[in-house]
Design a protein around this motif. Structure first.
Motif, PDB file in Angstrom:
ATOM      1  N   GLY A  23       0.906  -1.652   0.036  1.00  0.00           N
ATOM      2  CA  GLY A  23       0.046   0.235   0.055  1.00  0.00           C
ATOM      3  C   GLY A  23       0.712   1.476   0.353  1.00  0.00           C
ATOM      4  N   ALA A  24       2.600   1.018   0.936  1.00  0.00           N
ATOM      5  CA  ALA A  24       2.721   2.721   1.093  1.00  0.00           C
ATOM      6  C   ALA A  24       3.606   2.557  -0.563  1.00  0.00           C
ATOM      7  N   TRP A  25       4.257   1.376  -0.781  1.00  0.00           N
ATOM      8  CA  TRP A  25       4.838   1.058  -2.423  1.00  0.00           C
ATOM      9  C   TRP A  25       3.647   2.278  -3.224  1.00  0.00           C
ATOM     10  N   GLY A  26       2.705   1.269  -3.409  1.00  0.00           N
ATOM     11  CA  GLY A  26       1.517   1.783  -4.598  1.00  0.00           C
ATOM     12  C   GLY A  26       1.345   3.435  -4.238  1.00  0.00           C
ATOM     13  N   SER A  27       1.026   3.978  -3.185  1.00  0.00           N
ATOM     14  CA  SER A  27       0.775   5.264  -2.985  1.00  0.00           C
ATOM     15  C   SER A  27       2.345   6.288  -3.671  1.00  0.00           C
ATOM     16  N   VAL A  28       3.242   5.994  -3.166  1.00  0.00           N
ATOM     17  CA  VAL A  28       4.575   6.675  -3.531  1.00  0.00           C
ATOM     18  C   VAL A  28       4.415   7.106  -5.003  1.00  0.00           C
ATOM     19  N   VAL A  29       4.521   5.136  -5.279  1.00  0.00           N
ATOM     20  CA  VAL A  29       4.723   5.467  -7.208  1.00  0.00           C
ATOM     21  C   VAL A  29       3.602   6.060  -7.649  1.00  0.00           C
ATOM     22  N   GLN A  30       2.745   6.440  -7.267  1.00  0.00           N
ATOM     23  CA  GLN A  30       1.400   7.246  -7.867  1.00  0.00           C
ATOM     24  C   GLN A  30       1.774   8.459  -7.677  1.00  0.00           C
ATOM     25  N   THR A  31       1.823   8.871  -6.274  1.00  0.00           N
ATOM     26  CA  THR A  31       2.171  10.221  -5.757  1.00  0.00           C
ATOM     27  C   THR A  31       3.750  10.821  -6.870  1.00  0.00           C
ATOM     28  N   GLN A  32       4.352   9.688  -7.176  1.00  0.00           N
ATOM     29  CA  GLN A  32       5.187  10.500  -7.631  1.00  0.00           C
ATOM     30  C   GLN A  32       5.446  10.770  -9.175  1.00  0.00           C
ATOM     31  N   PHE A  33       4.467   9.671 -10.351  1.00  0.00           N
ATOM     32  CA  PHE A  33       3.815   9.758 -11.123  1.00  0.00           C
ATOM     33  C   PHE A  33       3.690  11.119 -11.962  1.00  0.00           C
ATOM     34  N   VAL A 113     -16.009   2.718 -12.505  1.00  0.00           N
ATOM     35  CA  VAL A 113     -16.469   4.067 -12.302  1.00  0.00           C
ATOM     36  C   VAL A 113     -15.915   5.012 -13.032  1.00  0.00           C
ATOM     37  N   PRO A 114     -16.440   6.019 -12.934  1.00  0.00           N
ATOM     38  CA  PRO A 114     -16.592   7.040 -14.174  1.00  0.00           C
ATOM     39  C   PRO A 114     -15.166   7.161 -15.002  1.00  0.00           C
ATOM     40  N   PRO A 115     -14.856   8.041 -13.860  1.00  0.00           N
ATOM     41  CA  PRO A 115     -13.296   8.779 -15.003  1.00  0.00           C
ATOM     42  C   PRO A 115     -12.287   7.668 -15.656  1.00  0.00           C
ATOM     43  N   PRO A 116     -11.530   8.114 -16.566  1.00  0.00           N
ATOM     44  CA  PRO A 116     -11.475   7.394 -17.214  1.00  0.00           C
ATOM     45  C   PRO A 116     -10.377   6.417 -16.536  1.00  0.00           C
ATOM     46  N   VAL A 117      -9.432   6.495 -15.518  1.00  0.00           N
ATOM     47  CA  VAL A 117      -9.136   5.533 -14.578  1.00  0.00           C
ATOM     48  C   VAL A 117      -9.115   6.080 -12.796  1.00  0.00           C
ATOM     49  N   LEU A 118      -8.474   5.400 -12.099  1.00  0.00           N
ATOM     50  CA  LEU A 118      -8.963   6.124 -10.835  1.00  0.00           C
ATOM     51  C   LEU A 118      -8.049   6.354 -10.601  1.00  0.00           C
ATOM     52  N   ILE A 119      -7.569   5.720 -10.654  1.00  0.00           N
ATOM     53  CA  ILE A 119      -5.431   5.616 -10.555  1.00  0.00           C
ATOM     54  C   ILE A 119      -4.641   6.597 -11.277  1.00  0.00           C
ATOM     55  N   ASP A 120      -4.288   7.655 -11.879  1.00  0.00           N
ATOM     56  CA  ASP A 120      -3.704   8.413 -13.001  1.00  0.00           C
ATOM     57  C   ASP A 120      -1.986   7.539 -13.110  1.00  0.00           C
ATOM     58  N   LEU A 129       2.905  -1.597 -13.937  1.00  0.00           N
ATOM     59  CA  LEU A 129       3.636  -2.555 -13.750  1.00  0.00           C
ATOM     60  C   LEU A 129       4.706  -2.018 -12.499  1.00  0.00           C
ATOM     61  N   THR A 130       4.995  -0.910 -12.612  1.00  0.00           N
ATOM     62  CA  THR A 130       5.545  -0.144 -10.790  1.00  0.00           C
ATOM     63  C   THR A 130       5.010  -0.417 -10.068  1.00  0.00           C
ATOM     64  N   MET A 131       3.384  -0.278 -10.130  1.00  0.00           N
ATOM     65  CA  MET A 131       2.450  -0.239  -9.413  1.00  0.00           C
ATOM     66  C   MET A 131       2.477  -1.887  -8.812  1.00  0.00           C
ATOM     67  N   ALA A 132       2.688  -2.498  -9.790  1.00  0.00           N
ATOM     68  CA  ALA A 132       2.434  -3.672  -9.461  1.00  0.00           C
ATOM     69  C   ALA A 132       3.555  -4.495  -9.225  1.00  0.00           C
ATOM     70  N   LEU A 133       5.086  -3.892  -8.840  1.00  0.00           N
ATOM     71  CA  LEU A 133       6.435  -4.300  -8.959  1.00  0.00           C
ATOM     72  C   LEU A 133       6.070  -4.451  -6.976  1.00  0.00           C
ATOM     73  N   GLY A 134       5.297  -2.948  -6.783  1.00  0.00           N
ATOM     74  CA  GLY A 134       5.437  -3.347  -4.313  1.00  0.00           C
ATOM     75  C   GLY A 134       4.814  -4.554  -4.178  1.00  0.00           C
ATOM     76  N   CYS A 135       3.660  -5.324  -5.668  1.00  0.00           N
ATOM     77  CA  CYS A 135       3.047  -6.092  -5.061  1.00  0.00           C
ATOM     78  C   CYS A 135       3.832  -7.619  -4.888  1.00  0.00           C
ATOM     79  N   VAL A 136       4.315  -7.229  -5.769  1.00  0.00           N
ATOM     80  CA  VAL A 136       5.318  -8.554  -6.448  1.00  0.00           C
ATOM     81  C   VAL A 136       6.141  -9.796  -4.620  1.00  0.00           C
ATOM     82  N   VAL A 137       6.634  -7.817  -4.838  1.00  0.00           N
ATOM     83  CA  VAL A 137       8.307  -7.702  -3.617  1.00  0.00           C
ATOM     84  C   VAL A 137       7.121  -7.998  -2.507  1.00  0.00           C
ATOM     85  N   ALA A 138       5.697  -7.370  -1.982  1.00  0.00           N
ATOM     86  CA  ALA A 138       5.338  -7.958  -0.721  1.00  0.00           C
ATOM     87  C   ALA A 138       4.533  -9.436  -0.978  1.00  0.00           C
TER      88      ALA A 138
END
Length: 150
Positions: A23-33, A113-120, A129-138
């Motif tokens: 969760g932390a990985w994904g949050s940091v990744v989406q913020t930085q992207f 959901v209505p917007p094209p993507v929930l997580i930009d 794939l960067t978001m998924a990488l955190g899950c793979v490691v976890a």
């Protein structure tokens, strides 16, 4: 001697730890992207990056962890069942289950959901794939933390 209760407690703690890590990985990744996408238009100083990252960890991180929880429960159940048949592949099975589950959850949420993507950040393959990488490691860490003692 380990009891069934202590085994389940250890698994629960490992699951929560892996979930928080992903969760932390994904949050940091989406913020930085997202902040990187703004840099052609505005200057984003390091202090703003840090403050935005911390705010997103508190806000988006909990929503993302909930999404992971819903995605991981069935995926980890399947991984657990498959690991009984192929114990040598246990770590790979949990890593794969976590990574695939988050991709499926993100794409299913995008479709619902209505917007094209929930997580930009997941608009691009690199972001997804960067978001998924955190899950793979976890997922791999969960398998490692819950392995049977030698």
């Amino acid at each position: 001697m380990t009891t069934p209760a202590s085994t389940w407690t250890r698994r629960l703690i490992a699951f929560v730890a892996a979930l928080l890590l992903a969760g932390a990985w994904g949050s940091v990744v989406q913020t930085q992207f997202n902040l990187q996408a703004l840099t052609p238009f505005v200057d984003v100083p390091p202090s703003v990056r840090l403050m935005t990252t911390l705010q997103d960890l508190a806000g988006f991180g909990s929503l993302y962890a909930l999404m992971l929880l819903v995605a991981w429960l069935p995926a980890f159940l399947v991984a657990m069942l498959l690991a009984r048949r192929w114990p040598a592949a246990r770590t790979a099975l949990f890593a794969l289950a976590a990574g695939v589950a988050v991709i499926v959850a993100i794409r299913a949420t995008d479709a619902a959901v209505p917007p094209p993507v929930l997580i930009d950040a997941t608009r691009s393959l690199a972001g997804l794939l960067t978001m998924a990488l955190g899950c793979v490691v976890a997922g791999a860490l969960f398998a490692h933390w819950t392995r049977r003692p030698a």
